[in-house]
Design a protein around this motif. Sequence first.
Motif, PDB file in Angstrom:
ATOM      1  N   PRO A 176       0.840  -1.204   0.000  1.00  0.00           N
ATOM      2  CA  PRO A 176       0.000   0.000   0.000  1.00  0.00           C
ATOM      3  C   PRO A 176       0.878   1.258   0.000  1.00  0.00           C
ATOM      4  O   PRO A 176       1.978   1.263   0.541  1.00  0.00           O
ATOM      5  N   VAL A 177       0.356   2.321  -0.609  1.00  0.00           N
ATOM      6  CA  VAL A 177       1.113   3.560  -0.752  1.00  0.00           C
ATOM      7  C   VAL A 177       0.407   4.652   0.055  1.00  0.00           C
ATOM      8  O   VAL A 177      -0.795   4.866  -0.097  1.00  0.00           O
ATOM      9  N   SER A 178       1.180   5.343   0.905  1.00  0.00           N
ATOM     10  CA  SER A 178       0.593   6.439   1.676  1.00  0.00           C
ATOM     11  C   SER A 178       0.526   7.682   0.800  1.00  0.00           C
ATOM     12  O   SER A 178       1.211   7.787  -0.215  1.00  0.00           O
ATOM     13  N   ARG A 179      -0.280   8.633   1.235  1.00  0.00           N
ATOM     14  CA  ARG A 179      -0.381   9.894   0.496  1.00  0.00           C
ATOM     15  C   ARG A 179       0.960  10.610   0.477  1.00  0.00           C
ATOM     16  O   ARG A 179       1.323  11.230  -0.513  1.00  0.00           O
ATOM     17  N   THR A 180       1.700  10.510   1.557  1.00  0.00           N
ATOM     18  CA  THR A 180       3.022  11.127   1.634  1.00  0.00           C
ATOM     19  C   THR A 180       3.970  10.479   0.632  1.00  0.00           C
ATOM     20  O   THR A 180       4.716  11.173  -0.069  1.00  0.00           O
ATOM     21  N   GLU A 181       3.942   9.155   0.554  1.00  0.00           N
ATOM     22  CA  GLU A 181       4.796   8.446  -0.404  1.00  0.00           C
ATOM     23  C   GLU A 181       4.414   8.797  -1.837  1.00  0.00           C
ATOM     24  O   GLU A 181       5.284   8.984  -2.689  1.00  0.00           O
ATOM     25  N   LEU A 182       3.109   8.906  -2.101  1.00  0.00           N
ATOM     26  CA  LEU A 182       2.648   9.270  -3.439  1.00  0.00           C
ATOM     27  C   LEU A 182       3.140  10.666  -3.814  1.00  0.00           C
ATOM     28  O   LEU A 182       3.643  10.880  -4.918  1.00  0.00           O
ATOM     29  N   ALA A 200       6.777  14.239  -6.772  1.00  0.00           N
ATOM     30  CA  ALA A 200       7.722  15.351  -6.690  1.00  0.00           C
ATOM     31  C   ALA A 200       9.122  14.964  -7.165  1.00  0.00           C
ATOM     32  O   ALA A 200       9.804  15.766  -7.815  1.00  0.00           O
ATOM     33  N   ASN A 201       9.534  13.751  -6.839  1.00  0.00           N
ATOM     34  CA  ASN A 201      10.873  13.306  -7.189  1.00  0.00           C
ATOM     35  C   ASN A 201      10.805  11.864  -7.691  1.00  0.00           C
ATOM     36  O   ASN A 201      11.158  10.937  -6.964  1.00  0.00           O
ATOM     37  N   PRO A 202      10.332  11.667  -8.936  1.00  0.00           N
ATOM     38  CA  PRO A 202      10.111  10.298  -9.414  1.00  0.00           C
ATOM     39  C   PRO A 202      11.407   9.506  -9.539  1.00  0.00           C
ATOM     40  O   PRO A 202      12.402  10.021 -10.060  1.00  0.00           O
ATOM     41  N   PRO A 203      11.391   8.261  -9.057  1.00  0.00           N
ATOM     42  CA  PRO A 203      12.558   7.403  -9.242  1.00  0.00           C
ATOM     43  C   PRO A 203      12.721   7.034 -10.723  1.00  0.00           C
ATOM     44  O   PRO A 203      11.814   7.249 -11.536  1.00  0.00           O
TER      45      PRO A 203
END
Length: 146
Positions: free
Chosen positions: A33-39, A44-47
């Motif tokens: 699962p992905v948190s809103r912060t992680e999203l 903002a800084n895509p891998p």
Amino acid sequence: MSEKKPQTMKPATAAQKLGILLEAAPEEFQSTPVSRTELAALEANPPEWLSELRANGPHPKQVVAAKLGVSISGLARGEVTEPLTSAEILALLQQPPAWLVTERATQFEVREEQIRVKDRDAERARKKAHAERFAAQNEQAARKRV
């Protein structure tokens, strides 16, 4: 007092928000699962893997439809059921098959109609507001006469 648990979303939802095909994402992304912060951090800084997917695909049908200038239904009518890469999309745009020409024309007509209806509704709202102002002014004038 317990610490607040961060809001999370399913990987499929996060992939949709990022505009990527879930199946093409790394396994770690697909299964966690992905948190809103992680999203927000991913946006903002895509891998590298995210930048690569966004640039080259494979792309989900919503992205394919947008890049081709057709609706998702248009893709289905054109029998495009699999995700496409950017190169495949470019090839279709450079030498469009008959279905793509037809669907792009249909999409153009739909957009033109949406604009026409929006303009018509705005004009109706403008006329209604004008009539209401006029009626209020007449009512005020009638009260002054009495």
